[in-house]
Design a protein around this motif. Structure first.
Motif, PDB file in Angstrom:
ATOM      1  N   TYR A 179      10.558   8.588  16.790  1.00  0.00           N
ATOM      2  CA  TYR A 179      10.160   9.471  17.881  1.00  0.00           C
ATOM      3  C   TYR A 179      10.017  10.919  17.430  1.00  0.00           C
ATOM      4  N   GLU A 180      10.789  11.325  16.413  1.00  0.00           N
ATOM      5  CA  GLU A 180      10.800  12.726  15.992  1.00  0.00           C
ATOM      6  C   GLU A 180       9.656  13.084  15.040  1.00  0.00           C
ATOM      7  N   TYR A 181       9.190  12.102  14.239  1.00  0.00           N
ATOM      8  CA  TYR A 181       8.177  12.387  13.221  1.00  0.00           C
ATOM      9  C   TYR A 181       6.875  11.643  13.525  1.00  0.00           C
ATOM     10  N   ARG A 182       5.768  12.243  13.091  1.00  0.00           N
ATOM     11  CA  ARG A 182       4.448  11.679  13.402  1.00  0.00           C
ATOM     12  C   ARG A 182       3.980  10.646  12.390  1.00  0.00           C
ATOM     13  N   ARG A 183       4.556  10.656  11.185  1.00  0.00           N
ATOM     14  CA  ARG A 183       4.117   9.735  10.139  1.00  0.00           C
ATOM     15  C   ARG A 183       5.310   9.087   9.452  1.00  0.00           C
ATOM     16  N   VAL A 184       5.108   7.838   9.068  1.00  0.00           N
ATOM     17  CA  VAL A 184       6.135   7.106   8.327  1.00  0.00           C
ATOM     18  C   VAL A 184       5.479   6.502   7.091  1.00  0.00           C
ATOM     19  N   PHE A 185       5.961   6.892   5.913  1.00  0.00           N
ATOM     20  CA  PHE A 185       5.415   6.383   4.656  1.00  0.00           C
ATOM     21  C   PHE A 185       6.358   5.338   4.069  1.00  0.00           C
ATOM     22  N   ASN A 219      -1.050  13.702   5.248  1.00  0.00           N
ATOM     23  CA  ASN A 219      -1.146  12.538   4.366  1.00  0.00           C
ATOM     24  C   ASN A 219      -1.471  12.932   2.934  1.00  0.00           C
ATOM     25  N   SER A 220      -2.467  13.809   2.785  1.00  0.00           N
ATOM     26  CA  SER A 220      -2.929  14.183   1.449  1.00  0.00           C
ATOM     27  C   SER A 220      -1.817  14.849   0.649  1.00  0.00           C
ATOM     28  N   GLN A 221      -0.974  15.649   1.300  1.00  0.00           N
ATOM     29  CA  GLN A 221       0.110  16.335   0.600  1.00  0.00           C
ATOM     30  C   GLN A 221       1.154  15.333   0.105  1.00  0.00           C
ATOM     31  N   VAL A 222       1.484  14.350   0.937  1.00  0.00           N
ATOM     32  CA  VAL A 222       2.483  13.354   0.549  1.00  0.00           C
ATOM     33  C   VAL A 222       1.975  12.495  -0.602  1.00  0.00           C
ATOM     34  N   ILE A 223       0.729  12.048  -0.511  1.00  0.00           N
ATOM     35  CA  ILE A 223       0.159  11.179  -1.540  1.00  0.00           C
ATOM     36  C   ILE A 223       0.039  11.924  -2.873  1.00  0.00           C
ATOM     37  N   LYS A 224      -0.402  13.176  -2.817  1.00  0.00           N
ATOM     38  CA  LYS A 224      -0.527  13.975  -4.036  1.00  0.00           C
ATOM     39  C   LYS A 224       0.835  14.204  -4.672  1.00  0.00           C
ATOM     40  N   TRP A 225       1.830  14.525  -3.853  1.00  0.00           N
ATOM     41  CA  TRP A 225       3.189  14.754  -4.346  1.00  0.00           C
ATOM     42  C   TRP A 225       3.740  13.504  -5.041  1.00  0.00           C
ATOM     43  N   ALA A 226       3.538  12.346  -4.433  1.00  0.00           N
ATOM     44  CA  ALA A 226       4.058  11.103  -5.005  1.00  0.00           C
ATOM     45  C   ALA A 226       3.390  10.780  -6.338  1.00  0.00           C
ATOM     46  N   GLY A 233       2.234   2.469   1.735  1.00  0.00           N
ATOM     47  CA  GLY A 233       1.553   2.411   3.028  1.00  0.00           C
ATOM     48  C   GLY A 233       1.975   3.565   3.913  1.00  0.00           C
ATOM     49  N   VAL A 234       1.266   3.740   5.009  1.00  0.00           N
ATOM     50  CA  VAL A 234       1.569   4.820   5.944  1.00  0.00           C
ATOM     51  C   VAL A 234       1.336   4.329   7.371  1.00  0.00           C
ATOM     52  N   TYR A 235       2.192   4.779   8.274  1.00  0.00           N
ATOM     53  CA  TYR A 235       2.044   4.444   9.691  1.00  0.00           C
ATOM     54  C   TYR A 235       1.852   5.725  10.503  1.00  0.00           C
ATOM     55  N   THR A 236       0.845   5.725  11.363  1.00  0.00           N
ATOM     56  CA  THR A 236       0.659   6.786  12.338  1.00  0.00           C
ATOM     57  C   THR A 236       0.451   6.119  13.696  1.00  0.00           C
ATOM     58  N   LYS A 237       0.798   6.826  14.744  1.00  0.00           N
ATOM     59  CA  LYS A 237       0.731   6.224  16.078  1.00  0.00           C
ATOM     60  C   LYS A 237      -0.707   5.948  16.516  1.00  0.00           C
ATOM     61  N   LYS A 267      -1.309   1.238   7.639  1.00  0.00           N
ATOM     62  CA  LYS A 267      -2.357   1.012   6.650  1.00  0.00           C
ATOM     63  C   LYS A 267      -1.737   0.932   5.263  1.00  0.00           C
ATOM     64  N   LYS A 268      -2.126  -0.105   4.502  1.00  0.00           N
ATOM     65  CA  LYS A 268      -1.678  -0.200   3.122  1.00  0.00           C
ATOM     66  C   LYS A 268      -2.457   0.782   2.271  1.00  0.00           C
ATOM     67  N   LEU A 269      -1.782   1.369   1.289  1.00  0.00           N
ATOM     68  CA  LEU A 269      -2.416   2.335   0.399  1.00  0.00           C
ATOM     69  C   LEU A 269      -2.249   1.883  -1.033  1.00  0.00           C
ATOM     70  N   VAL A 270      -3.234   2.222  -1.861  1.00  0.00           N
ATOM     71  CA  VAL A 270      -3.157   1.959  -3.296  1.00  0.00           C
ATOM     72  C   VAL A 270      -3.471   3.250  -4.016  1.00  0.00           C
ATOM     73  N   GLU A 271      -3.208   3.289  -5.330  1.00  0.00           N
ATOM     74  CA  GLU A 271      -3.392   4.523  -6.097  1.00  0.00           C
ATOM     75  C   GLU A 271      -4.841   4.994  -6.114  1.00  0.00           C
ATOM     76  N   SER A 272      -5.787   4.063  -5.965  1.00  0.00           N
ATOM     77  CA  SER A 272      -7.197   4.431  -6.037  1.00  0.00           C
ATOM     78  C   SER A 272      -7.784   4.788  -4.682  1.00  0.00           C
ATOM     79  N   ASP A 273      -6.929   4.893  -3.649  1.00  0.00           N
ATOM     80  CA  ASP A 273      -7.428   5.259  -2.325  1.00  0.00           C
ATOM     81  C   ASP A 273      -8.147   6.604  -2.364  1.00  0.00           C
ATOM     82  N   ASN A 274      -9.177   6.722  -1.571  1.00  0.00           N
ATOM     83  CA  ASN A 274      -9.958   7.949  -1.511  1.00  0.00           C
ATOM     84  C   ASN A 274      -9.192   9.009  -0.722  1.00  0.00           C
ATOM     85  N   THR A 275      -8.810  10.078  -1.391  1.00  0.00           N
ATOM     86  CA  THR A 275      -8.055  11.138  -0.719  1.00  0.00           C
ATOM     87  C   THR A 275      -8.858  11.784   0.393  1.00  0.00           C
TER      88      THR A 275
END
Length: 242
Positions: A35-41, A114-121, A210-214, A219-227
């Protein structure tokens, strides 16, 4: 003969269920985070250590990292449409349970893009000591004296399988010794020797699974996903949340 007071049968229903209370607390914490956050990775951690996780939590103070029993965390999300705490989040819960045999996984609750989290990882890497079962990326060979060790370490090194002896108070190999070869699956003894030698072959890194948004669900994510695609979705999510 009087019956011994020690000879008593105690029903398990009378014992304190501390473990159950802790599990229930984890479930409640997960629900609160949804409830507190908008995204779950959904993230996978390789070659993890508690100190590394503490560092991550320090870097992401505005977010919440949740690790532990994956099945308990999944229960907090809800594993079916009937029990899920947010629309479509049961798919994330089931994905989390499927990764129980594929290394340590956890959840990152955050409001960051999303882009910041994926880039950081993708960019985050830190050397770490390899554990038993790790595949060695290189060959490590030793020969001669081991002056970095005190003479009192000689019995321990010999116990680990190293051909050592004391020569004038200096630990010396009686013959060349190969700690490990490239491609070897490390044994506990090899991992301990590498640690004593201060050789870090492991890499602590993260992988976003993967990432969940309301709005978009899971959605499943892979390393080659288009940023770029993630950025476009991110803009839609932010507009919807506002």
């Amino acid at each position: 003969m009087p019956r011994s007071k020690r000879d008593k049968k105690i029903s398990l229903t009378r014992t304190n269920k501390k473990g159950l209370a802790l599990k229930q607390q984890v479930i409640e914490d997960v629900k609160k985070c949804v409830y507190e956050y908008r995204r779950v990775f959904l993230i996978s951690v390789q070659n993890t250590r508690n100190t590394k996780l503490l560092q991550l939590r320090s870097e992401w103070k505005d977010s919440k990292l949740v690790f532990g029993k994956l099945r308990i965390i999944a229960l907090g999300l809800g594993c079916s449409k009937e029990t899920e705490v947010a629309d479509g989040i049961h798919k994330l819960a089931n994905a989390l349970r499927n990764y129980t045999s594929k290394g340590q996984c956890g959840l990152l609750f955050t409001n960051r893009p999303n882009s910041q989290v994926i880039k950081w990882a993708k960019e985050y890497e830190d050397l770490e000591y390899a554990r038993a079962g790790f595949i060695s990326p290189e060959t490590v060979e030793l020969d001669g004296s081991l002056q970095q060790f005190q003479h009192t370490m000689e019995p321990q090194l010999r116990k680990l399988g190293m051909p050592t002896s004391l020569e004038k108070g200096v630990i010396t190999l009686t013959k060349p010794f190969t700690v490990c070869r490239k491609g070897d699956v490390l044994t506990p003894e090899q991992a301990q020797i590498l640690k004593l030698l201060d050789i870090q072959l492991g890499v602590f890194k993260l992988l976003v699974l993967g990432v969940y948004t309301k709005k978009y669900g899971f959605k499943k994510l892979v390393e080659s996903d288009n940023t770029k695609q993630n950025d476009e979705e991110e803009m839609d999510v932010e507009n919807n949340d506002t």
